[in-house]
Design a protein around this motif. Structure first.
Motif, PDB file in Angstrom:
ATOM      1  N   PRO A   1      -1.335 -16.039  -7.862  1.00  0.00           N
ATOM      2  CA  PRO A   1      -1.881 -14.868  -8.563  1.00  0.00           C
ATOM      3  C   PRO A   1      -2.681 -13.924  -7.674  1.00  0.00           C
ATOM      4  CG  PRO A   1      -2.132 -16.819  -9.915  1.00  0.00           C
ATOM      5  CD  PRO A   1      -1.575 -17.284  -8.610  1.00  0.00           C
ATOM      6  N   MET A   2      -3.543 -14.469  -6.818  1.00  0.00           N
ATOM      7  CA  MET A   2      -4.381 -13.623  -5.964  1.00  0.00           C
ATOM      8  C   MET A   2      -3.535 -12.669  -5.125  1.00  0.00           C
ATOM      9  SD  MET A   2      -6.943 -14.851  -2.933  1.00  0.00           S
ATOM     10  CE  MET A   2      -7.576 -13.689  -1.723  1.00  0.00           C
ATOM     11  N   TYR A   3      -2.431 -13.176  -4.581  1.00  0.00           N
ATOM     12  CA  TYR A   3      -1.591 -12.353  -3.696  1.00  0.00           C
ATOM     13  C   TYR A   3      -0.672 -11.446  -4.500  1.00  0.00           C
ATOM     14  CZ  TYR A   3      -3.476 -15.722  -0.457  1.00  0.00           C
ATOM     15  OH  TYR A   3      -4.341 -16.501   0.262  1.00  0.00           O
ATOM     16  N   TYR A   4      -0.304 -11.855  -5.706  1.00  0.00           N
ATOM     17  CA  TYR A   4       0.452 -10.947  -6.576  1.00  0.00           C
ATOM     18  C   TYR A   4      -0.401  -9.716  -6.912  1.00  0.00           C
ATOM     19  CZ  TYR A   4       3.948 -14.617  -7.393  1.00  0.00           C
ATOM     20  OH  TYR A   4       4.932 -15.559  -7.238  1.00  0.00           O
ATOM     21  N   PHE A   5      -1.691  -9.946  -7.213  1.00  0.00           N
ATOM     22  CA  PHE A   5      -2.579  -8.821  -7.500  1.00  0.00           C
ATOM     23  C   PHE A   5      -2.776  -7.957  -6.258  1.00  0.00           C
ATOM     24  CE2 PHE A   5      -4.417 -11.811 -10.844  1.00  0.00           C
ATOM     25  CZ  PHE A   5      -3.714 -11.213 -11.877  1.00  0.00           C
ATOM     26  N   LEU A   6      -2.819  -8.592  -5.093  1.00  0.00           N
ATOM     27  CA  LEU A   6      -2.920  -7.830  -3.844  1.00  0.00           C
ATOM     28  C   LEU A   6      -1.677  -6.961  -3.648  1.00  0.00           C
ATOM     29  CD1 LEU A   6      -4.258  -7.115  -1.186  1.00  0.00           C
ATOM     30  CD2 LEU A   6      -3.344  -9.233  -0.209  1.00  0.00           C
ATOM     31  N   ALA A   7      -0.501  -7.486  -4.031  1.00  0.00           N
ATOM     32  CA  ALA A   7       0.733  -6.698  -3.957  1.00  0.00           C
ATOM     33  C   ALA A   7       0.659  -5.487  -4.897  1.00  0.00           C
ATOM     34  CB  ALA A   7       1.937  -7.563  -4.306  1.00  0.00           C
ATOM     35  N   MET A   8       0.077  -5.681  -6.099  1.00  0.00           N
ATOM     36  CA  MET A   8      -0.105  -4.554  -7.026  1.00  0.00           C
ATOM     37  C   MET A   8      -1.031  -3.506  -6.423  1.00  0.00           C
ATOM     38  SD  MET A   8      -0.588  -6.509 -10.666  1.00  0.00           S
ATOM     39  CE  MET A   8       0.487  -7.883 -11.130  1.00  0.00           C
ATOM     40  N   LEU A   9      -2.083  -3.959  -5.728  1.00  0.00           N
ATOM     41  CA  LEU A   9      -3.003  -3.028  -5.071  1.00  0.00           C
ATOM     42  C   LEU A   9      -2.278  -2.234  -3.984  1.00  0.00           C
ATOM     43  CD1 LEU A   9      -6.016  -2.130  -4.894  1.00  0.00           C
ATOM     44  CD2 LEU A   9      -6.287  -3.855  -3.089  1.00  0.00           C
ATOM     45  N   ALA A  10      -1.415  -2.917  -3.235  1.00  0.00           N
ATOM     46  CA  ALA A  10      -0.648  -2.245  -2.179  1.00  0.00           C
ATOM     47  C   ALA A  10       0.293  -1.193  -2.775  1.00  0.00           C
ATOM     48  CB  ALA A  10       0.143  -3.271  -1.369  1.00  0.00           C
ATOM     49  N   VAL A  11       0.924  -1.508  -3.909  1.00  0.00           N
ATOM     50  CA  VAL A  11       1.806  -0.539  -4.577  1.00  0.00           C
ATOM     51  C   VAL A  11       1.006   0.682  -5.033  1.00  0.00           C
ATOM     52  CG1 VAL A  11       3.240  -0.153  -6.626  1.00  0.00           C
ATOM     53  CG2 VAL A  11       3.514  -2.255  -5.291  1.00  0.00           C
TER      54      VAL A  11
ATOM     55  N   VAL B   1     -15.194 -11.303  -0.371  1.00  0.00           N
ATOM     56  CA  VAL B   1     -15.596 -10.229   0.543  1.00  0.00           C
ATOM     57  C   VAL B   1     -14.559  -9.119   0.600  1.00  0.00           C
ATOM     58  CG1 VAL B   1     -16.088  -9.658   2.957  1.00  0.00           C
ATOM     59  CG2 VAL B   1     -17.089 -11.704   1.925  1.00  0.00           C
ATOM     60  N   SER B   2     -13.276  -9.480   0.732  1.00  0.00           N
ATOM     61  CA  SER B   2     -12.215  -8.475   0.834  1.00  0.00           C
ATOM     62  C   SER B   2     -12.178  -7.592  -0.402  1.00  0.00           C
ATOM     63  CB  SER B   2     -10.858  -9.156   1.025  1.00  0.00           C
ATOM     64  OG  SER B   2     -10.848  -9.937   2.191  1.00  0.00           O
ATOM     65  N   HIS B   3     -12.304  -8.210  -1.567  1.00  0.00           N
ATOM     66  CA  HIS B   3     -12.251  -7.453  -2.812  1.00  0.00           C
ATOM     67  C   HIS B   3     -13.460  -6.542  -2.960  1.00  0.00           C
ATOM     68  CE1 HIS B   3     -12.883  -6.893  -7.229  1.00  0.00           C
ATOM     69  NE2 HIS B   3     -11.618  -6.524  -7.123  1.00  0.00           N
ATOM     70  N   ILE B   4     -14.636  -7.024  -2.588  1.00  0.00           N
ATOM     71  CA  ILE B   4     -15.841  -6.193  -2.651  1.00  0.00           C
ATOM     72  C   ILE B   4     -15.684  -4.966  -1.757  1.00  0.00           C
ATOM     73  CG2 ILE B   4     -18.300  -6.107  -2.075  1.00  0.00           C
ATOM     74  CD1 ILE B   4     -18.450  -9.074  -2.904  1.00  0.00           C
ATOM     75  N   CYS B   5     -15.151  -5.158  -0.565  1.00  0.00           N
ATOM     76  CA  CYS B   5     -14.898  -4.024   0.346  1.00  0.00           C
ATOM     77  C   CYS B   5     -13.933  -3.026  -0.295  1.00  0.00           C
ATOM     78  CB  CYS B   5     -14.331  -4.523   1.673  1.00  0.00           C
ATOM     79  SG  CYS B   5     -15.499  -5.453   2.678  1.00  0.00           S
ATOM     80  N   ALA B   6     -12.859  -3.535  -0.907  1.00  0.00           N
ATOM     81  CA  ALA B   6     -11.869  -2.660  -1.550  1.00  0.00           C
ATOM     82  C   ALA B   6     -12.505  -1.861  -2.688  1.00  0.00           C
ATOM     83  CB  ALA B   6     -10.696  -3.490  -2.068  1.00  0.00           C
ATOM     84  N   VAL B   7     -13.401  -2.503  -3.456  1.00  0.00           N
ATOM     85  CA  VAL B   7     -14.083  -1.823  -4.563  1.00  0.00           C
ATOM     86  C   VAL B   7     -14.947  -0.677  -4.038  1.00  0.00           C
ATOM     87  CG1 VAL B   7     -15.864  -2.091  -6.334  1.00  0.00           C
ATOM     88  CG2 VAL B   7     -14.045  -3.785  -6.142  1.00  0.00           C
TER      89      VAL B   7
ATOM     90  N   ASN C   1      -7.516  -0.846   2.982  1.00  0.00           N
ATOM     91  CA  ASN C   1      -7.273  -2.072   2.213  1.00  0.00           C
ATOM     92  C   ASN C   1      -6.387  -3.083   2.949  1.00  0.00           C
ATOM     93  OD1 ASN C   1      -8.917  -1.369   0.079  1.00  0.00           O
ATOM     94  ND2 ASN C   1      -7.274  -0.487  -1.136  1.00  0.00           N
ATOM     95  N   PRO C   2      -5.249  -2.678   3.537  1.00  0.00           N
ATOM     96  CA  PRO C   2      -4.451  -3.659   4.301  1.00  0.00           C
ATOM     97  C   PRO C   2      -5.210  -4.232   5.499  1.00  0.00           C
ATOM     98  CG  PRO C   2      -3.174  -1.674   3.865  1.00  0.00           C
ATOM     99  CD  PRO C   2      -4.586  -1.370   3.492  1.00  0.00           C
ATOM    100  N   ILE C   3      -6.000  -3.375   6.165  1.00  0.00           N
ATOM    101  CA  ILE C   3      -6.770  -3.844   7.323  1.00  0.00           C
ATOM    102  C   ILE C   3      -7.813  -4.863   6.887  1.00  0.00           C
ATOM    103  CG2 ILE C   3      -8.398  -3.130   9.133  1.00  0.00           C
ATOM    104  CD1 ILE C   3      -6.934  -0.429   9.210  1.00  0.00           C
TER     105      ILE C   3
END
Length: 312
Positions: free
Chosen positions: A58-68, A241-247, A287-289
């Motif tokens: 699930p975590m990476y599926y949501f990351l894929a949605m963020l990338a889209v 941490v990654s998600h907080i940065c993205a937010v 976000n990818p970085i």
């Protein structure tokens, strides 16, 4: 000068960077590189998640949605940004402008929704790790993705239609290098009260997402503080941490831009344009970085693919 017919605007004028019109061809170089790196980075994330079965979670599926969502934002603004900075072409037809603002706002709402769901994903993973895989199954993740896309479509679908009903008389100069709903409606010489109210409602929905993200992290922090081991606390927080940065990367420019549009009396055009460009250019780039640097599984898979290509 704009071409008018019976007091109706034939085209809108987009804005580059005030005072730097002579240097726009040079400014186009970092902008093009930003788009290129951002698109390649998000394509890499999608490719890695698709091809690596260990990342089918699930975590990476949501990351894929963020990338889209990030790629959608990039491709929505790309045509006008490149036309302005590469060819000094400032004009855009009203219909093309309405279409662009529909996609920009649509992918903005989608990214906001994805960030909210990712925060809930982190809460479930930390608060109830033993039931995580049973709560967020692949079918539920797919349904969540469909709901998010549907929510984005429904919320912004009225935008182009409510803008088309307005009358545009003499003013046709927009404040940005691309079309935004709040920017277009201010050019109207007819009553735009409906546009203002509905635009404010959509902005409130986005702020609601941010509020719920904040609540999620309050609950996450409460859960983490109840963990006895300091090492386990740090390990749990490190997954966020990654998600907080993205937010922060997403919400800081969008909140700043919305506040300046609605409440600032003496607005600097240069500051507004820079913040607006940061809003569309930086999240798809960073976000990818951030996820490659801070997420070990993603980083290892990306480096492994790069090593395999170099060996060949």
């Amino acid at each position: 000068m704009s071409v008018l017919n019976n007091s109706d605007v034939k085209y809108f004028l987009l804005t580059g960077i005030p005072g730097l019109e002579h240097a726009q061809i040079y400014i186009s170089i970092p902008i093009c590189l930003t788009y290129l790196v951002g698109i390649l980075g998000n394509c890499t994330i999608l490719f890695i998640i698709k091809t690596e079965r260990s990342l089918h979670e699930p975590m990476y599926y949501f990351l894929a949605m963020l990338a889209v969502s990030d790629m959608g934002l990039s491709f929505s603004s790309l045509p006008t940004m490149l036309r302005i900075f590469l060819f000094n072409a400032m004009t855009i037809s009203p219909d093309a402008c309405f279409v662009q603002e529909f996609f920009i706002h649509g992918f903005t709402v989608m990214e906001s929704s994805v960030l909210l769901i990712m925060s809930l994903d982190r809460f479930v993973a930390i608060h109830n790790p033993l039931r995580y895989s049973s709560i967020l199954t692949s079918s539920r993740v797919a349904k969540i993705g469909i709901i998010l896309a549907f929510r984005s479509l429904i919320l912004v679908l009225p935008f182009p239609f409510t803008l088309r009903r307005l009358k545009y008389c003499k003013k046709n100069l927009l404040s940005h290098s691309y079309c935004l709903h709040q920017d277009i409606m201010k050019l109207a010489c007819s009553d735009n009260k409906i546009n203002f109210i509905y635009g404010f409602f959509v902005a409130l929905c986005t702020m609601l997402d941010f509020s719920l993200i904040t609540v999620s992290y309050v609950l996450i922090l409460k859960t983490v503080l109840s963990i006895a081991s300091l090492a386990e606390r740090l390990k749990a927080l490190n997954t966020c941490v990654s998600h907080i940065c993205a937010v922060f990367i997403f919400y800081v420019p969008i909140i700043t831009l919305a506040a300046m549009h609605r409440f600032a009396k003496h607005k600097s055009p240069l500051v507004i344009i820079l913040i607006a460009n940061i809003f569309l250019l930086v999240p798809p780039l960073m976000n990818p970085i951030v996820y490659c640097v801070k997420t070990r599984q993603i980083r290892e898979k990306v480096l492994g693919k790069v090593a395999n290509i170099c060996v060949r």
